[in-house]
Write an enzyme that holds these catalytic residues in place. Structure first.
Site, mmCIF file in Angstrom:
data_model
loop_
_atom_site.group_PDB
_atom_site.id
_atom_site.type_symbol
_atom_site.label_atom_id
_atom_site.label_comp_id
_atom_site.label_asym_id
_atom_site.label_seq_id
_atom_site.Cartn_x
_atom_site.Cartn_y
_atom_site.Cartn_z
ATOM 1 N N GLY A 17 -21.489 7.130 -24.013
ATOM 2 C CA GLY A 17 -20.606 7.521 -22.681
ATOM 3 C C GLY A 17 -19.085 7.087 -22.805
ATOM 4 N N ALA A 88 -25.604 1.515 -20.164
ATOM 5 C CA ALA A 88 -26.217 2.760 -19.678
ATOM 6 C C ALA A 88 -26.629 2.855 -18.139
ATOM 7 C CB ALA A 88 -27.648 3.127 -20.570
ATOM 8 N N LYS A 169 -26.335 0.829 -8.229
ATOM 9 C CA LYS A 169 -25.510 -0.227 -8.775
ATOM 10 C C LYS A 169 -25.752 -1.532 -8.350
ATOM 11 C CE LYS A 169 -23.437 0.185 -12.129
ATOM 12 N NZ LYS A 169 -24.038 0.634 -13.494
ATOM 13 N N SER A 208 -15.280 9.088 -13.490
ATOM 14 C CA SER A 208 -14.144 8.541 -13.237
ATOM 15 C C SER A 208 -12.917 9.557 -13.438
ATOM 16 C CB SER A 208 -13.817 7.119 -13.652
ATOM 17 O OG SER A 208 -14.560 6.028 -13.300
#
Length: 333
Positions: A17, A88, A169, A208
């Site tokens: 990523g 991840a 999160k 982002s």
């Protein structure tokens, strides 16, 4: 933590990523210690760009196709590692159809699987990639006080508004601290990036970068009260390595190049790219947000020097254009 006198094997989850790729690049470029990397990738995703990051990448990266929900597969990647960077976690700007399955379960159960595997493997430190989204929104935060590492996102506030990424999160990080509290011998340190910008090395556009891309094509989305600032992705990668290698590092580390209004970010982008249809936001797009130039003081005190945000914006924008995610000649529509 890192031993300066030997080769060291570490695991990076979500290695292909945006943040994961830059973290792998940063680790490969270190000379003392010399890192070898067990890189986990989601099954059937493309890791080929990782092998372009360094002349020795082929011999120092081992790919593990791993669904983070599979504890056995996670364990195989972490076995024999001295440290783990748990990057991840699903991230998207779109509203999930099934928040539990798409965001919450991978983030929370995935983190638990990584921590349990790390404990079994005798890993001494896990660096968790958390997020600014685990710190805000926090409607009860004192007015005129800059957000710092003591702030936690109000999960119920987010649930009522269907904002599931901050929930995922926050719950994942809180689980990590509870695990650390109950299990001696394993350490956890968390890094909290804001909006990460910089060169896209991988083929796909990350969430982002999509914030910048949408802004540059005329989006009027102010990011509500989730915006706290941006940061160069290479600084995020450096922060991960820094807190891993610093024995005294502990707790949460806010990783942004200052806290500021989204309106000021949009103005900076507009000044750099005046031909693009960038919306002009009111100065107070988020009432109550207190700007702070040195918000990431804990990382600055460890020695991290942040890249000017203008450089991060330019690298990200040029990369978006080079990869065809953004027209180099703005549309008149």
């Amino acid at each position: 933590m890192a031993n300066q006198n030997r080769e060291e094997v570490v695991c990076v989850t979500g290695a292909n990523g945006f943040i994961g790729t830059w973290l792998v690049k940063t680790l490969l470029e270190k000379q003392t210690p010399r890192y070898k990397i067990n890189a986990t990738i989601f099954p059937n995703s493309d890791p080929s760009h990782l092998f372009t990051l360094h002349p020795e990448a082929q011999s120092r990266i081992t790919i593990f196709p791993v669904n983070i929900l599979g504890s056995t597969a996670v364990s195989s990647a972490i076995k024999n590692c001295s440290g783990v960077f748990h990057v991840a976690s699903p991230c998207t700007l779109e509203d999930p159809t099934d928040p539990q399955k798409e965001l919450l379960e991978p983030a929370v159960q995935g983190t638990l699987n990584v921590l349990e595997a790390s404990k079994r493997a005798g890993v001494k430190r896990v660096v968790l990639t958390s997020s600014i989204s685990a710190m805000v929104p926090n409607p009860n935060w004192p007015e005129k006080k800059a957000i710092d590492e003591t702030s936690w996102t109000d999960v119920e506030y987010c649930k009522l508004r269907g904002k599931w990424y901050p929930v995922s999160k926050t719950e994942a990080e809180k689980l990590a601290w509870e695990f650390r509290e109950k299990n001696d011998g394993i350490d956890v340190v968390a890094v909290h990036p804001g909006t990460c910008l910089g060169e896209l090395i991988q083929k796909e556009m990350n969430a982002s970068s999509a914030v910048l891309q949408r802004l540059m094509v005329g989006s009027k989305d102010t990011q509500e009260c989730y915006w706290l600032g941006a940061v160069h992705v290479k600084d995020v990668a450096r922060a991960h390595v820094l807190v891993y290698e610093t024995p005294t590092a502990a707790g949460r580390y806010l990783c942004v190049n200052g806290i500021y209004q989204f309106s000021s970010f949009a103005k900076t982008v507009s000044e750099l790219y005046p031909d693009f249809p960038i919306h002009s936001f009111p100065d107070e797009t988020q009432p109550g947000l207190t700007p702070c130039k040195d918000a990431a003081r804990r990382l600055i005190d460890l020695g991290l020097v942040f890249t000017p945000i203008q450089d991060a914006i330019k690298e990200a924008a040029e990369s978006l254009m080079a990869k065809g995610f953004l027209q180099r000649t703005p549309s008149k529509n």
